[in-house]
Scaffold this motif. Structure first.
Motif, PDB file in Angstrom:
ATOM      1  N   GLY A 172     -35.428  -6.839  24.071  1.00  0.00           N
ATOM      2  CA  GLY A 172     -34.932  -7.110  22.423  1.00  0.00           C
ATOM      3  C   GLY A 172     -35.890  -8.258  21.862  1.00  0.00           C
ATOM      4  N   LEU A 173     -36.029  -9.234  22.845  1.00  0.00           N
ATOM      5  CA  LEU A 173     -37.053 -10.265  22.210  1.00  0.00           C
ATOM      6  C   LEU A 173     -38.403  -9.699  22.146  1.00  0.00           C
ATOM      7  N   PRO A 174     -38.946  -9.181  23.053  1.00  0.00           N
ATOM      8  CA  PRO A 174     -40.276  -8.757  22.943  1.00  0.00           C
ATOM      9  C   PRO A 174     -40.585  -7.767  21.711  1.00  0.00           C
ATOM     10  N   LEU A 175     -39.526  -6.926  21.618  1.00  0.00           N
ATOM     11  CA  LEU A 175     -39.704  -5.783  20.750  1.00  0.00           C
ATOM     12  C   LEU A 175     -39.522  -6.458  19.113  1.00  0.00           C
ATOM     13  N   LEU A 176     -38.647  -7.396  19.073  1.00  0.00           N
ATOM     14  CA  LEU A 176     -38.535  -7.959  17.885  1.00  0.00           C
ATOM     15  C   LEU A 176     -39.837  -8.899  17.491  1.00  0.00           C
ATOM     16  N   SER A 177     -40.206  -9.528  18.371  1.00  0.00           N
ATOM     17  CA  SER A 177     -41.348 -10.132  18.243  1.00  0.00           C
ATOM     18  C   SER A 177     -42.751  -9.097  17.859  1.00  0.00           C
ATOM     19  N   ALA A 178     -42.811  -8.026  18.619  1.00  0.00           N
ATOM     20  CA  ALA A 178     -43.545  -7.344  18.358  1.00  0.00           C
ATOM     21  C   ALA A 178     -43.715  -6.707  16.839  1.00  0.00           C
ATOM     22  N   TYR A 179     -42.337  -6.461  16.560  1.00  0.00           N
ATOM     23  CA  TYR A 179     -42.293  -6.053  15.123  1.00  0.00           C
ATOM     24  C   TYR A 179     -42.603  -6.852  14.046  1.00  0.00           C
ATOM     25  N   PHE A 180     -42.273  -8.277  14.256  1.00  0.00           N
ATOM     26  CA  PHE A 180     -42.404  -9.140  13.194  1.00  0.00           C
ATOM     27  C   PHE A 180     -43.806  -9.555  13.177  1.00  0.00           C
ATOM     28  N   SER A 181     -44.704  -9.276  14.347  1.00  0.00           N
ATOM     29  CA  SER A 181     -46.110 -10.112  14.335  1.00  0.00           C
ATOM     30  C   SER A 181     -47.180  -8.936  14.463  1.00  0.00           C
ATOM     31  N   ARG A 182     -46.694  -7.651  14.389  1.00  0.00           N
ATOM     32  CA  ARG A 182     -47.573  -6.588  14.587  1.00  0.00           C
ATOM     33  C   ARG A 182     -48.923  -6.766  13.702  1.00  0.00           C
ATOM     34  N   GLY A 183     -49.953  -6.695  14.212  1.00  0.00           N
ATOM     35  CA  GLY A 183     -51.252  -6.546  13.540  1.00  0.00           C
ATOM     36  C   GLY A 183     -51.832  -8.261  13.619  1.00  0.00           C
ATOM     37  N   THR A 184     -50.883  -9.097  13.567  1.00  0.00           N
ATOM     38  CA  THR A 184     -51.661 -10.248  13.599  1.00  0.00           C
ATOM     39  C   THR A 184     -52.485 -10.668  14.571  1.00  0.00           C
ATOM     40  N   ALA A 185     -52.295 -10.625  15.731  1.00  0.00           N
ATOM     41  CA  ALA A 185     -53.191 -10.848  16.910  1.00  0.00           C
ATOM     42  C   ALA A 185     -54.356 -10.323  16.531  1.00  0.00           C
ATOM     43  N   ALA A 186     -54.393  -8.841  16.344  1.00  0.00           N
ATOM     44  CA  ALA A 186     -55.818  -8.065  16.325  1.00  0.00           C
ATOM     45  C   ALA A 186     -56.381  -8.542  15.065  1.00  0.00           C
ATOM     46  N   GLY A 187     -55.750  -8.815  13.723  1.00  0.00           N
ATOM     47  CA  GLY A 187     -56.234  -9.376  12.566  1.00  0.00           C
ATOM     48  C   GLY A 187     -57.219 -10.622  12.873  1.00  0.00           C
ATOM     49  N   ILE A 188     -56.355 -11.360  13.479  1.00  0.00           N
ATOM     50  CA  ILE A 188     -57.181 -12.790  13.734  1.00  0.00           C
ATOM     51  C   ILE A 188     -58.413 -12.570  14.317  1.00  0.00           C
ATOM     52  N   ILE A 189     -58.478 -11.835  15.677  1.00  0.00           N
ATOM     53  CA  ILE A 189     -59.552 -11.322  16.260  1.00  0.00           C
ATOM     54  C   ILE A 189     -60.766 -10.750  15.554  1.00  0.00           C
ATOM     55  N   ALA A 190     -60.319  -9.867  14.325  1.00  0.00           N
ATOM     56  CA  ALA A 190     -61.262  -9.342  13.745  1.00  0.00           C
ATOM     57  C   ALA A 190     -61.621 -10.133  12.617  1.00  0.00           C
ATOM     58  N   ILE A 191     -60.918 -11.071  12.062  1.00  0.00           N
ATOM     59  CA  ILE A 191     -61.520 -12.030  11.138  1.00  0.00           C
ATOM     60  C   ILE A 191     -62.291 -13.207  11.616  1.00  0.00           C
ATOM     61  N   ARG A 192     -61.949 -13.499  13.087  1.00  0.00           N
ATOM     62  CA  ARG A 192     -62.912 -14.393  13.761  1.00  0.00           C
ATOM     63  C   ARG A 192     -64.287 -14.012  13.972  1.00  0.00           C
ATOM     64  N   ARG A 193     -64.172 -12.784  14.088  1.00  0.00           N
ATOM     65  CA  ARG A 193     -65.749 -11.805  14.396  1.00  0.00           C
ATOM     66  C   ARG A 193     -66.571 -12.058  12.970  1.00  0.00           C
ATOM     67  N   GLU A 194     -65.890 -11.854  12.057  1.00  0.00           N
ATOM     68  CA  GLU A 194     -66.318 -11.850  10.694  1.00  0.00           C
ATOM     69  C   GLU A 194     -67.081 -13.360  10.279  1.00  0.00           C
ATOM     70  N   ILE A 195     -66.039 -14.152  10.598  1.00  0.00           N
ATOM     71  CA  ILE A 195     -66.488 -15.559  10.354  1.00  0.00           C
ATOM     72  C   ILE A 195     -67.618 -15.989  11.312  1.00  0.00           C
ATOM     73  N   GLN A 196     -67.668 -15.574  12.557  1.00  0.00           N
ATOM     74  CA  GLN A 196     -68.764 -15.784  13.459  1.00  0.00           C
ATOM     75  C   GLN A 196     -69.998 -15.237  12.939  1.00  0.00           C
ATOM     76  N   SER A 197     -70.113 -14.059  12.648  1.00  0.00           N
ATOM     77  CA  SER A 197     -71.198 -13.195  12.324  1.00  0.00           C
ATOM     78  C   SER A 197     -71.750 -14.017  10.778  1.00  0.00           C
ATOM     79  N   MET A 198     -70.669 -14.240  10.131  1.00  0.00           N
ATOM     80  CA  MET A 198     -71.237 -15.035   8.526  1.00  0.00           C
ATOM     81  C   MET A 198     -71.836 -16.300   8.988  1.00  0.00           C
ATOM     82  N   SER A 199     -70.996 -16.949   9.843  1.00  0.00           N
ATOM     83  CA  SER A 199     -71.701 -18.443  10.119  1.00  0.00           C
ATOM     84  C   SER A 199     -73.070 -18.198  10.568  1.00  0.00           C
TER      85      SER A 199
END
Ligand code: ADP
Ligand code: MG
Length: 576
Positions: A172-199
């Motif tokens: 239950g706990l992991p499923l709830l967590s996965a549901y509420f935070s879906r996309g965040t971790a991958a989103g953070i990685i994608a944004i960091r890449r963009e920031i790094q390239s731009m910097s």
């Protein structure tokens, strides 16, 4: 998920280390449970005022488990960090080895910031692969199994009840967590890449951005990205913070259920053990706390893995042959009907080019810019394979040689020289690591850099920026001289030097190449009589070929280039 499995395959060599760390983690949590259980036993028992010796077992338990918990926790940290760093270094080496053959043809498609993010950021984020993704479920499983067994000694019903609560927590706990935070971790990685390239773009192009007044625009875009990253991080943090209360709720639910179950059974279970059982239930939930985190990390690790595999799985432009032929002693070079189009380009860079350069011959390739001169070099060095036709050295197809051997035997000074932010000495040693200072000095002199003779320890600045364009180019020449290759290719090697210095350096190089095969590429026609033959390229084809005098007499393409560059045409116009 399949990315995570593949990553695990790469670090499989460390499976025993991982297992050891997981077992130590289990033992540490187990000792914690033992400590609490023994303490609960002493307290309950003491309330009944028994003789002291009856408490003895509990006291020994507290001592042993108390000390063991600290020691085991320390050992577990030690082993799991050791494992983590081994995994990281394995991944770094694996990634570097996999992308090295892609250079430069395939890597050109990626921005340097993006590559950097993959090499450092993505691999670093895999730091958690073991400690946050693999270890927690293992430990949780072992710990809960321990408590099931422990409670099972009282009644199988207790085991079953605890199992139900554990199952809810584990799923239950992991499923709830996965549901509420879906996309965040991958989103953070994608944004960091963009920031790094731009910097990186911003820093490297700062002077140009300043010149065109675009600094503000870039800063604003960076700020927007940063704000978005912050938003996602906040979301992630909120979900993470919610775990503990929810896990606490579950734990308390379990405790209440057990109290309800134990109260009527008072006769069957000795009162002293009531507290022991309740405490064991509470302690067993410790192992479940990191589980929801693991889900977020799985998402991040899968995203990082996907980006790494995307590069690693790119087939290299050229593959090294399985059984390479030895490099021939005869160093003649020939192109037979070679055609080549760069990926994504619409016009071919070379169209059915045929040329031959005999061993020891000094040949110049000239032609307007974009006519395919540098492409000849790129193909000869086997950075790209030709689309059709044959390139041979000493009569053997160069596809049959190890590409490394080709590059060792061809000394190149290209249009762009990369100097590392190190000293002059380090930059020179790149081409021959075992050269001594005297050899370095001699190479510098030959390249027309006497002034650097006594400055071998001078730092050249970021990308060699503290040197002038001409000095950088002469550094490249010195590097090539040290390499002492039998075939020399100079692609606009003196383009950044003033006419007089350029001619001096070139004369020196032609003299140096006395016995060597020399291919000079230039669009500036100076002292062309020093070459045995001149090949005139235009739009990827040979327009004319022959010695300087003969080409001039032909009054063709070469002759018009020559007269344009030597102002004859302008002079005639003025005369006319
Ligand atoms: P030259 O050295 O004679 O100036 P090049 O050999 O560098 O010319 O380029 C020949 C043609 O190929 C040009 O039209 C150029 O734009 C194109 N070209 C060169 N390098 C690449 C590349 N990496 N990707 C796509 N097109 C390229
Ligand atoms: Mg060129």
């Amino acid at each position: 998920m399949k990315e995570v499995l593949r990553l695990l395959g790469i670090v499989r060599a460390y499976q025993w280390w991982m297992l050891l760390a997981a077992v130590l983690g289990f033992a540490a949590i187990g000792s914690g449970i033992g400590l609490l259980v023994s303490a609960a036993y002493i307290l309950s028992k003491a309330a009944l005022h028994p003789p002291l010796f009856e408490l003895h077992l509990g006291i020994v338990g507290v001592r042993i488990f108390g000390i063991a918990r600290g020691v085991l926790r320390y050992l577990e940290r030690l082993v799991s960090h050791n494992t983590t760093f081994r995994i990281l270094s394995r991944l770094r080496i694996w990634f570097y080895q996999s992308i090295e053959p892609l250079s430069p043809a395939r890597l050109l498609q990626y921005r340097s910031g993006d590559l950097l993010q993959r090499i450092s950021g993505d691999i670093d984020s895999l730091e958690n692969l073991y400690s946050r993704v693999i270890a927690p479920p293992l430990t949780a499983l072992l710990v809960s199994a321990l408590t099931w067994v422990l409670l099972g000694t009282f009644s199988p019903l207790f085991s079953l009840l605890l199992f139900v609560f554990h199952a809810i927590a584990a799923a239950g706990l992991p499923l709830l967590s996965a549901y509420f935070s879906r996309g965040t971790a991958a989103g953070i990685i994608a944004i960091r890449r963009e920031i790094q390239s731009m910097s990186i773009d911003c820093i490297q192009g700062l002077s140009d951005l300043t010149l065109f007044g675009r600094v503000k625009e870039h800063t604003e875009k960076l700020n927007r990205l940063k704000a978005e990253e912050l938003r996602l991080q906040r979301k992630q943090a909120i979900v993470q913070r919610a775990h503990e209360p929810v896990a606490g709720l579950l734990m308390n639910g379990a405790v209440i259920a057990f109290i309800l179950l134990l109260a009527p059974a008072r006769g069957e279970i000795e009162g002293v053990f009531t507290a022991v059982i309740i405490i064991a239930v509470i302690a067993s939930f410790e192992a479940f706390l990191p589980l929801p985190d693991a889900v977020q990390h799985i998402e991040a690790d899968a995203a990082a893995g996907r980006r790494l595999f995307e590069l690693v799985d790119t087939p290299p432009a050229v593959a090294a042959p399985r059984h390479p032929e030895p490099f021939p002693a005869n160093r003649s070079v020939s192109f037979e009907n070679v055609s080549f189009t760069y990926p994504d380009a619409d016009t071919p860079a070379l169209k059915g080019l045929s040329l031959g350069i005999k061993k020891g011959e000094k040949v110049a390739i000239v032609g307007p810019s974009g006519s395919g001169k540098s492409t000849v070099v790129n193909l000869l060095l086997r950075f790209w394979p030709p689309d059709s036709g044959l390139i041979t050295i000493g009569g053997t197809d160069i596809a049959k040689f190890d590409p490394e051997a080709i590059r060792q035997h061809i000394g190149v000074v290209g249009q762009r020289t990369y100097l590392f932010s190190e000293t002059i000495r380090d930059n020179l040693l790149l081409s021959r690591p075992d050269a001594d200072d005297n050899e370095l000095k001699k190479a510098l002199e030959l390249a027309g850099l006497e002034t650097f003779r006594d400055k071998l320890d001078r730092w050249v600045g970021q990308h060699g920026m503290s040197l002038s364009g001409g000095e950088r180019q002469r550094m490249a020449i010195a590097r090539m001289l040290l390499q002492n290759a039998p075939i020399i290719v100079l692609d606009e090697a003196t383009a950044n030097l003033d006419t007089l210095t350029g001619q001096q350096v070139m004369r020196g190089l032609v003299r140096y190449c006395n016995e060597k095969t020399l291919l000079v590429i230039t669009h500036k026609l100076r002292e062309m009589e020093q070459y045995d033959r001149i090949i005139v390229l235009n739009k990827g084809k040979i327009a004319e070929e022959g010695p300087h005098e003969e080409l001039l007499r032909q009054k063709g393409f070469y002759a018009s280039m020559w007269s344009l560059q030597h102002n004859d045409a302008a002079a005639k116009l003025l005369d006319g």
